[in-house]
Every structure is written in C-alpha cells, then in structure tokens.
Design a protein around this motif. Sequence first.
Motif, mmCIF file in Angstrom:
data_model
loop_
_atom_site.group_PDB
_atom_site.id
_atom_site.type_symbol
_atom_site.label_atom_id
_atom_site.label_comp_id
_atom_site.label_asym_id
_atom_site.label_seq_id
_atom_site.Cartn_x
_atom_site.Cartn_y
_atom_site.Cartn_z
ATOM 1 N N ILE A 20 -26.161 40.189 -14.759
ATOM 2 C CA ILE A 20 -27.366 41.018 -14.682
ATOM 3 C C ILE A 20 -27.240 42.224 -15.613
ATOM 4 O O ILE A 20 -28.157 42.563 -16.355
ATOM 5 N N TYR A 21 -26.065 42.833 -15.593
ATOM 6 C CA TYR A 21 -25.814 44.080 -16.324
ATOM 7 C C TYR A 21 -25.927 43.899 -17.838
ATOM 8 O O TYR A 21 -26.640 44.645 -18.524
ATOM 9 N N ASP A 373 -43.718 36.760 -15.584
ATOM 10 C CA ASP A 373 -42.283 37.050 -15.617
ATOM 11 C C ASP A 373 -41.879 38.043 -14.545
ATOM 12 O O ASP A 373 -40.741 38.024 -14.065
ATOM 13 N N VAL A 374 -42.798 38.938 -14.173
ATOM 14 C CA VAL A 374 -42.445 39.944 -13.174
ATOM 15 C C VAL A 374 -42.086 39.292 -11.842
ATOM 16 O O VAL A 374 -41.325 39.856 -11.043
ATOM 17 N N LEU A 375 -42.620 38.075 -11.596
ATOM 18 C CA LEU A 375 -42.294 37.347 -10.368
ATOM 19 C C LEU A 375 -41.231 36.280 -10.580
ATOM 20 O O LEU A 375 -40.757 35.678 -9.611
ATOM 21 N N GLN A 376 -40.875 36.020 -11.830
ATOM 22 C CA GLN A 376 -39.951 34.923 -12.126
ATOM 23 C C GLN A 376 -38.636 35.399 -12.736
ATOM 24 O O GLN A 376 -37.698 34.610 -12.871
ATOM 25 N N LYS A 377 -38.591 36.645 -13.130
ATOM 26 C CA LYS A 377 -37.388 37.207 -13.723
ATOM 27 C C LYS A 377 -37.124 38.572 -13.091
ATOM 28 O O LYS A 377 -37.892 39.071 -12.298
ATOM 29 N N ARG A 382 -34.264 37.966 -8.369
ATOM 30 C CA ARG A 382 -33.012 38.167 -7.644
ATOM 31 C C ARG A 382 -33.250 38.172 -6.137
ATOM 32 O O ARG A 382 -32.438 37.663 -5.358
ATOM 33 N N LEU A 383 -34.371 38.762 -5.719
ATOM 34 C CA LEU A 383 -34.707 38.777 -4.295
ATOM 35 C C LEU A 383 -34.973 37.357 -3.791
ATOM 36 O O LEU A 383 -34.485 36.967 -2.722
ATOM 37 N N VAL A 384 -35.747 36.579 -4.559
ATOM 38 C CA VAL A 384 -36.042 35.201 -4.164
ATOM 39 C C VAL A 384 -34.755 34.388 -4.060
ATOM 40 O O VAL A 384 -34.569 33.595 -3.124
ATOM 41 N N GLU A 385 -33.845 34.599 -5.012
ATOM 42 C CA GLU A 385 -32.570 33.891 -4.987
ATOM 43 C C GLU A 385 -31.763 34.250 -3.747
ATOM 44 O O GLU A 385 -31.190 33.375 -3.077
ATOM 45 N N GLU A 386 -31.715 35.541 -3.429
ATOM 46 C CA GLU A 386 -30.960 35.980 -2.250
ATOM 47 C C GLU A 386 -31.564 35.411 -0.970
ATOM 48 O O GLU A 386 -30.842 34.946 -0.078
ATOM 49 N N LEU A 387 -32.874 35.426 -0.872
ATOM 50 C CA LEU A 387 -33.529 34.870 0.312
ATOM 51 C C LEU A 387 -33.300 33.365 0.398
ATOM 52 O O LEU A 387 -33.149 32.806 1.491
ATOM 53 N N GLY A 388 -33.277 32.708 -0.770
ATOM 54 C CA GLY A 388 -33.018 31.270 -0.790
ATOM 55 C C GLY A 388 -31.653 30.925 -0.230
ATOM 56 O O GLY A 388 -31.481 29.900 0.448
ATOM 57 N N LYS A 389 -30.654 31.766 -0.517
ATOM 58 C CA LYS A 389 -29.317 31.543 0.025
ATOM 59 C C LYS A 389 -29.325 31.591 1.555
ATOM 60 O O LYS A 389 -28.451 30.998 2.204
ATOM 61 N N ARG A 390 -30.303 32.276 2.106
ATOM 62 C CA ARG A 390 -30.383 32.415 3.561
ATOM 63 C C ARG A 390 -31.309 31.361 4.177
ATOM 64 O O ARG A 390 -31.628 31.434 5.367
ATOM 65 N N GLY A 391 -31.772 30.444 3.353
ATOM 66 C CA GLY A 391 -32.608 29.370 3.866
ATOM 67 C C GLY A 391 -34.089 29.654 3.857
ATOM 68 O O GLY A 391 -34.879 28.905 4.454
ATOM 69 N N HIS A 392 -34.522 30.736 3.213
ATOM 70 C CA HIS A 392 -35.941 31.087 3.159
ATOM 71 C C HIS A 392 -36.566 30.614 1.855
ATOM 72 O O HIS A 392 -35.917 30.592 0.800
ATOM 73 N N ARG A 393 -37.844 30.274 1.924
ATOM 74 C CA ARG A 393 -38.609 29.943 0.732
ATOM 75 C C ARG A 393 -39.741 30.949 0.605
ATOM 76 O O ARG A 393 -40.434 31.252 1.595
ATOM 77 N N VAL A 394 -39.927 31.473 -0.595
ATOM 78 C CA VAL A 394 -40.967 32.461 -0.858
ATOM 79 C C VAL A 394 -42.186 31.771 -1.451
ATOM 80 O O VAL A 394 -42.068 30.978 -2.393
#
Length: 575
Positions: A20-21, A373-377, A382-394
Amino acid sequence: MSARPETIEMDVEQQRLLGIYLPRLRQRFKAEVNRLTAGGMAEMLGNRPDAADLSFLLTYLYAWHWLRHNVAADYREGVLATFRNPARQFLMRLLIEADSAEAFVDGYIRHWVTAPAGGPAQQAQLMRLLGAQGGDPDRLRDHVLEVWKSLGLFVQTFKVAYAGLAKEEKERYGDMLGEADQTRLALVDELPGPGKGRNTRFAKLGIIPAMGCPQTCRHCMFIWRPLKPTDPDPQRVYRTVDGLTDSVLFTGGDLTRHMDAFYDGIRAMRHVTTFAILLNGDFADDPETTEQVIGKMAAAIEGRPAHWPKARVLLQISFDEFHQEVIVDKQGHLKERIPVAKIANIVEYAPRHAEQIQLALLHKQTGLNFSMDVLQKGVFARLVEELGKRGHRVQVLSTAPSARLKTNPVTGERGKILKDASFVLTKYPEAPILLTSSTIDGYGRASLLEEGETVKERELLQQVLTQGPPPGESFDIDLMFWFNGWATLFNAVHICLGDLYRDGVDTILARQRKDPLTQALHRLDRRLLDLYAEVRPDLEERLENATGPHHLFHSLTEEGEVRLHMTRRLIELGT
C-alpha cells in the motif's frame, strides 16, 4: 532455528503494508514530477532568461528533496524501483545515491558532460547552461543552487512547519473575544434589528465539548487545540441547543475521549431527533470494544422517555486516504494511521443497531473520485477486502455524482466526481451505510499538501469572484456552541459571537442576525476582498493560495483587527 510465529506474522503484515505504502508514494512522486515538467517549474522560475534550460534539472533537484522530505531512507529505492525508463536510470541513481543537493547537481553535470555528444534535449540544455558559466562546472553548480535557494522550497521539515502553523492557530484562538472582537461586537449590539426573541430556528447546530485528537493526519485543519474548558456548563448548552433545532452535530476533532458528553446530550435534549457525531474510528480496537461503544449509543437513544420524539444517531466516521494512510513509525516500521480493520469493526457492528444508528463514512476527494475507482481502489477497496476476510460481501446500492465539474488533480482533466454512495453488507440488507465525500480546504496541515493529492474548488472560487455564488452555495453561519462558552460559526470557528455563559443566548442570536460581517460571509460577498485589501497588503497571495471560496473567506477573516475593520466598513456602507 526457525523464526517464531509472531515474527513471521509481522513480516507478512509489513509486506502487506508495503504493498500500500510504495504505490501511494510512487503516485505522489510521479504526480509532482509530471506537474513540474509540464510547466510548473517553468512558472516558478518566471521570466529568467535561462528558465527553459534550468527547468528539467531543477525539477529533479526538487524530486531529490521531495524524497528526503517525504520518504524514509529505507524505502526510497523501493519508491523509484518501477521507474525503469533507460534514459532516466542515471537520474534514479542520483536521486538515491547523492548525499547532498550539491552532489546531485555535480552528478547531473558530470553525466551530460561525459556523455557522447548529440544526446537528448536535456544534454543541450546543460551545455548551454555550462557555456553561460564559462564552461566551469563548479560555477554552474553554484549558480543552479543559488537559483534553487531563491525558490524557497523545502526550507523546513514538516515538524518545524507544523510548529509554525500551530503557533499561528494558538494566537488566533488567543485573540478570540479579545479587545478587537469586543469592540466589534459592541458595534453590532448598537445596530437596529430584530429583538431578542427566540423565534430563530436552525437547520442544525453544533456542540464542541473540547477540541482534540491524538492523530496527526496530514490534511487536518487543526494543529493546536484550545485548552479544555475549566468551568463548563454542558446542561446550559444542551438547553440552549434543544430550544433552537432538532438536529445537532457533536464535533471537536475526535470525541472518543468525550463520549459521555454525547450520551448525556442524547438524554438531555428532548426536541432533538438527529444526534450526529464525528469520530475518527480509532476507538474500534477490537469487536468487543466496538460493540460496547456502539451499544452505548443505541442504549442512549432507547433510554429516552417514550413520549419524546423518536431520535436517531448519525455516526460519522472519517475514512479516506489520509486517516487510513500507511506511514513509517519511529522504529522504521510501517503502520496504518488508523487501521482499516478498525473501520471494518464499525461497519460490521453498526448495522446491528440500524434502528437507532445510521452509519456514514466521510471521505475526502482525490483523483480516484473521478471514476468508479473510488469504490474499487484505495481505502474503500481495502475495507471491502477486510470485510471479505470476515465472510461479508459488500453490495453498492447507489452512487451519485457532484452537481458541477471539477478538475482532476492528477490528470488536469475536468469532469464530475462520484460524491455520494450507499452500500450494505449482504448480511444486513435493510441497513444501508452512507459514503459521502467532500473537498479538503487548505487550512492547517492541509496547506502543505501537494497539488496532486486532493480535489480543489478553484472553479467554484472563480465563479464566486466573477459572478457571485451559484444558487444554494453559501458560507455556513449556523452556530457552534462550545463547552467553554464560545458561540462560533460552522464554517469559521475563529469568528465568535459571544460567550453563552456571560452574554446569554438572546444576545448571541441577535448578533447572528444583525452582524453585517456574518451576513456578508453567508452571501460570500465579494466586497470583503476590497475591505481586506484596505488594511492588508497580501490579497493577491490569499487569492493564489485559496483552495475554494470558503477557504478564501475564512482566511480573510482570521485576524481580529481585520474583522473589526470589515464590520465598521460594512456598517458605513449600510449593509
């Protein structure tokens, strides 16, 4: 001996953050170099006879300083790793290896002097510059460094620059209700106008229990924070606000340390039905803590008497490329300023209390906003990815563009930005979460942001200056009530209309209605520019630095003596 599991986990996390950095810094670096090579450096050099020949060299001298100003030494090579143009490789090496500005310029001169003749335009530029200095490389180096010094760039570290801004802010707050303001308010009190009745109603009011935030985000408008009130009377503030509006915003930087004041306000203000609060999300350390805080908000709403109007919390969480920026800590490790995982905790738990709480993520506009891009990058991805790890779909429910065209700070192209959106976790389809974006005005630390980092409102500024504000555009003069007694304006917390405890609400309301300066600000009255110029010589500089009309009018009224002069002149003009 094998590595310990926690060490391996740390390495994995550092690699994730590095992903990310580095791209973010590469984007900033590229944007700055492109801006300067596209004419930005030539503009700074002005009408110097050798400006065209100096522009490229000074652009990369700027880049050398930029890297040392913004990137820790261990990461500079990584930032430049993807810039592989063979013709620029000597520059990339100089940017990394030169241990001083002098060494960088010496290396640049030496490269082109020893290169085969007939090279690119940059070689011809260098040879012309060298010829103008009698063919002496040392004289040319000194000349280049002298011109660079005259530009006044990178003369302070961020720490020193922030300290200077903090001093200015401290003086500004120290001037609040000082002699100039007291004289000004006395003039306002003498003006004829509506009586002291309380028939005034506001679409919203603000409450500031205290100003403070433990974070040091690069875009924050506040650096120095006023001291906490020594003898506050919150209940008086609540009674005052309750009689004037049904919507209130609790703010003050970040109020994580003042949540009891928020709960007390919910229980005290019978007629208020929307209790908004702005937080940075840093409280959400883990699921248990997150649920505890959000649960207390819901419980405060549920605990209101049944015969009171039904109320709801609007939980506003700052969420953008700055609050969630990856930075280097004092130990040289990467970390998220406010981890996305904390925001994911809030997004995961707030829908469980959808009847009592509406969650809204507040986002600052960047070049990403000019497309989906504001919703895809960036931070949302990063938020969608983190929620996905927890089993959530946005699921994104809706998007809405800005009402007017804006300029992309990266490409320079004009277009509409994606301003608002709503989404749900599919597990909670009846609990939409809002995402709303706004621009960053150049207050405080934000005055030091790079040109390509955020969207500006300069088109709107030009419209206001040439035609007046478009319909619906105004300076927000609704009131903010501080626990220390101050009553200030929403868009200008340095403009104080009195002390609630000493002056009383009726006097403050009368001043808000009668004050010619407050009303001129509300109209974005262009005459204020002329009145400012009557007592200060730097109007052109203020105009040049303004990021939008609200920032400009804010900056013109930051001094008590100027506010007093403007008020006197407006009274003379009969407005």
